[in-house]
Each structure stands twice: as C-alpha cells, then as structure tokens.
Motif scaffolding. Structure first.
Motif, short mmCIF file in Angstrom:
data_model
loop_
_atom_site.label_atom_id
_atom_site.label_comp_id
_atom_site.label_asym_id
_atom_site.label_seq_id
_atom_site.Cartn_x
_atom_site.Cartn_y
_atom_site.Cartn_z
N ALA A 219 7.54 1.70 -5.04
CA ALA A 219 7.37 3.21 -5.42
C ALA A 219 6.88 3.35 -6.69
O ALA A 219 6.08 4.36 -6.92
N GLU A 220 7.06 2.38 -7.60
CA GLU A 220 6.28 2.33 -8.91
C GLU A 220 4.64 2.16 -8.55
O GLU A 220 3.92 2.81 -9.16
N ALA A 221 4.28 1.31 -7.79
CA ALA A 221 2.99 1.04 -7.53
C ALA A 221 2.25 2.30 -7.23
O ALA A 221 0.99 2.38 -7.50
N VAL A 222 2.81 2.99 -6.35
CA VAL A 222 2.08 4.18 -5.97
C VAL A 222 2.41 5.37 -6.68
O VAL A 222 2.31 6.46 -5.96
N ARG A 223 3.27 5.48 -7.74
CA ARG A 223 3.60 6.62 -8.39
C ARG A 223 4.63 7.58 -7.79
O ARG A 223 4.31 8.84 -7.74
#
Length: 387
Positions: A344-348
């Motif tokens: 989730a963090e990786a693709v904002r």
C-alpha cells in the motif's frame, strides 16, 4: 439506512497491534472502529468469526493471471473479474492485473479493459500493471524478445489516458529502452514507475529513482546483480531509501538466504513487499498454458518455458505469507505487513488500504490460528468463505 456490522470472536491485527476480546466495526464499506466487544450496542449485526485471526487484506501489485485466465490471453473486464475472484480465495483484496510484454494492440485492449473494470467496480481491482514491453532483451526472462522495444510518444499517450482513472497503476521499465525524462514524466503524472528486467548500473538506477521511479520489480530476478564493484539494480534497490521492492516469496525465484539478506540490508523508508507474480494456474489444476504463443509448463511448483526459463510463479498470497513467516522466521506481524501495509505504501494508497484503521476500506481476511483461509472481505462484503 447504513447497516453497521461487527466481526467478533477472533484476535484482530490492525496492522500495528493485536486486539484481544475486540470487535471490528464496519459501516458503508469502511472501518468504523476496533473496540471492546463488550461495548457493542445490542442492535448491531454481530458476525462471530468463530476464532482465528482478523488481518488486513492482502495487496498484490503483480498478478499476471488466476482462475485459468491469463491477462495477456484475455484482456477484458471479464478476464480481470475472474483473476480478482481467483485471488480473493487466497486473501487478496486488492491487486494489479499485470500485462506481460505484448503487442501495442493487446496493450491498448488491456487499458480499455481496465477502464471498464473500474467502471464496473469489480471487487479487488486496484488498477493495472504494465510489465513491458519497454524492457531489456538481455534480461528478458520469459518476455518475448520479439515484442520488446523502446518507449515512444504514443506509448506515453496511451498510459496518460489512465491518469486519475485507477487507484494505482504501475509501469515496469528498463533504462535501456526508456529515457530518464520519459520515466520522470510518467512519475510526475502519478504513475508508479518500477525498474525491472534490466542490466542497468547502480548509478543509472539511482538517477531514475531521483527522477521519480518508486519501485523495483521482483527483486533479484531479471536484473543486474549485486557485485563488489558494481552494485547493480539489486544494490540500488537495497541502498536507495525512496525505492520499494517487490519480492516473490516462493523459495524458487529467490533463495531464502538471499531474501533474508535483502530484508536485513534494505534502507528505508522504502520497504520490501510481497508479490506473487502469479499466472493463470492459481486456483486450478492446469498443467500448462500459453503465453505469446509459447507453452508454459507447470511442474513441482515451477512454471517454465520449454528451455527451463522461469515464467511467472505458481503461488498465492497466503502461501507467501506463510513462507516468510515459517521459512524466513519473520514475526507474523511483519509477514502480514509485507502483504498489506508495505505494498500500500509503495503505490501511495496507505491512507486508505493496508491496515484496519478508522476510515480505511473494510478489506480484511479471517484466518485460522495456523494461517488457513476462513473468509475474504472486500469493502465490508464477504467475497469468499472456506466452508
């Protein structure tokens, strides 16, 4: 009238801590709260999980197929629906159907299918991942070298038609066939630019990261390796804090010791997250399938071309979580975050997915205590139950 539901009777992991004797309250497809079960109002719908664990739904950013469907062979909204449904059975509540290098016509059809899938609000559909065709022939893996080519303006224009259309969209590129300016343009437009299938040097990879590249596609596989004088893309992925890295956790694509070294070495805030790189075999008894006219064989947990080249993976997300927890010895909490919070963090999208926090999407999985599947919920609705 809004229907409020409460999931009780299980330990709840919200992405940070465990809650005992608590209830997960959901309303209108969102998480309302996690509160003591004893404090629930008497008029609320109560769903007893019957023991086990409630954890954030898994997010898979690289999914080529599932349920007998390969996106390249069925670039339609219905194909996307079948892929999402197949992976929901293994705890995946959001995914990026992934197109492996193909013709411009198939790419355009896939983009159109993605827009239709979004309009149809297909459960689990997050957006698209275009893995190629702008890669390096030298690091092609199972990608058809006849279809690999430089990025052109028309390719960028097609991608830009997706701007703002999906919750996330990833583009895997190689510096050999995409300029740093082109990569930066896509990153500025809000797309997740990922480096992969490339012989790029450490310095070049760092330059692309500075231009906006955000992730690295299936760490260690199909990329320049970590050397003592040339760190390559592996070194750049681990040493560059802004880069996140996907990892295929099947014990076949990457040796467990190498996985552990990477996890120990990764500089943050970017994290290593799990991807399946799954093919159409997931959830089926298929022994073979076709990609770009070439036969892919399924044998002993491996998917390969006739010459033995690995061609995607034959693993699902819950199996991947079990692997990093049991084989690598990671705490269960960290294994779960690798499949939820970190992608989730990786693709904002970590402001609304990847954790069970107030206001987040009610995407969660109910597991047995030994990490077996019980049920999968997307937007507060039960999509799958293991009877």
């Amino acid at each position: 009238m809004t229907t409020r539901k409460a999931i009780t009777g299980a330990r709840i992991f919200d992405g940070t801590i465990w809650h005992e004797g608590a209830a997960l309250v959901i309303a209108s497809g969102k998480i309302e709260s996690v509160l003591p079960a004893a404090h629930l109002p008497s008029d609320m719908e109560i769903i007893d999980a019957g023991g086990g664990l409630v954890v954030p739904g898994f997010i898979d950013l690289q999914v080529n197929g599932g349920g007998g469907v390969l996106l390249n062979e069925e670039p339609t909204a219905e194909g996307i629906r079948q892929i999402c449904a197949a992976h929901a059975k293994f705890g995946t509540t959001a995914l990026l159907p992934t197109l492996i290098t193909d013709t411009p016509e198939i790419t355009a059809r896939t983009v159109a299918a993605g827009k239709l899938a979004k309009a149809a609000d297909i459960p689990g559909f997050l957006g698209l991942h275009l893995e190629g065709p702008h890669l390096s022939v030298a690091r092609k893996g199972a990608h058809d070298p006849r279809l690999i080519r430089p990025m052109e303006e028309k390719d960028i224009e097609l991608i830009l038609t997706c701007q703002g259309k999906f919750e996330a969209m990833m583009i895997t590129i190689a510096p050999e066939n995409v300029t740093v300016d082109q990569a930066g343009r896509l990153a500025q437009a809000g797309f997740t630019v990922s480096l992969g299938h490339t012989e790029t040097s450490y310095e070049t990879a760092r330059a692309y990261a500075e231009a906006g590249a955000r992730t690295v596609t299936h760490l260690f596989n199909a990329m320049s390796s970590l050397g003592h004088r040339e760190p390559g893309l592996v070194g750049a992925a681990l040493d560059t804090g802004t880069l996140h890295a996907g990892l295929i956790a099947d014990g076949i694509h990457v040796h467990p010791a190498s996985m552990q070294v990477a996890l120990n070495a990764k500089t943050g805030p970017g994290k290593v997250f799990i991807v399946t790189d799954a093919m159409s075999t997931i959830g089926t008894e298929l022994e073979s399938f076709t990609l770009n006219g070439r036969k892919i064989l399924r044998r002993d947990g491996r998917l390969t071309l006739a010459d033995g080249t690995l061609a995607g993976a034959d693993i699902d997300m819950i199996s991947s979580v079990r692997f990093v927890h049991r084989t690598l010895g990671l705490p269960l909490e960290e294994a779960l975050r690798m499949a939820s919070a970190y992608p989730a963090e990786a693709v904002r999208i970590a402001d609304r997915k990847g954790s069970l926090k107030t206001g987040f999407d009610a995407d969660f999985v109910i597991l047995t205590d030994d990490l077996g599947m019980k049920s999968t919920w997307i937007g507060g609705n039960k999509l799958y139950q293991n009877y």
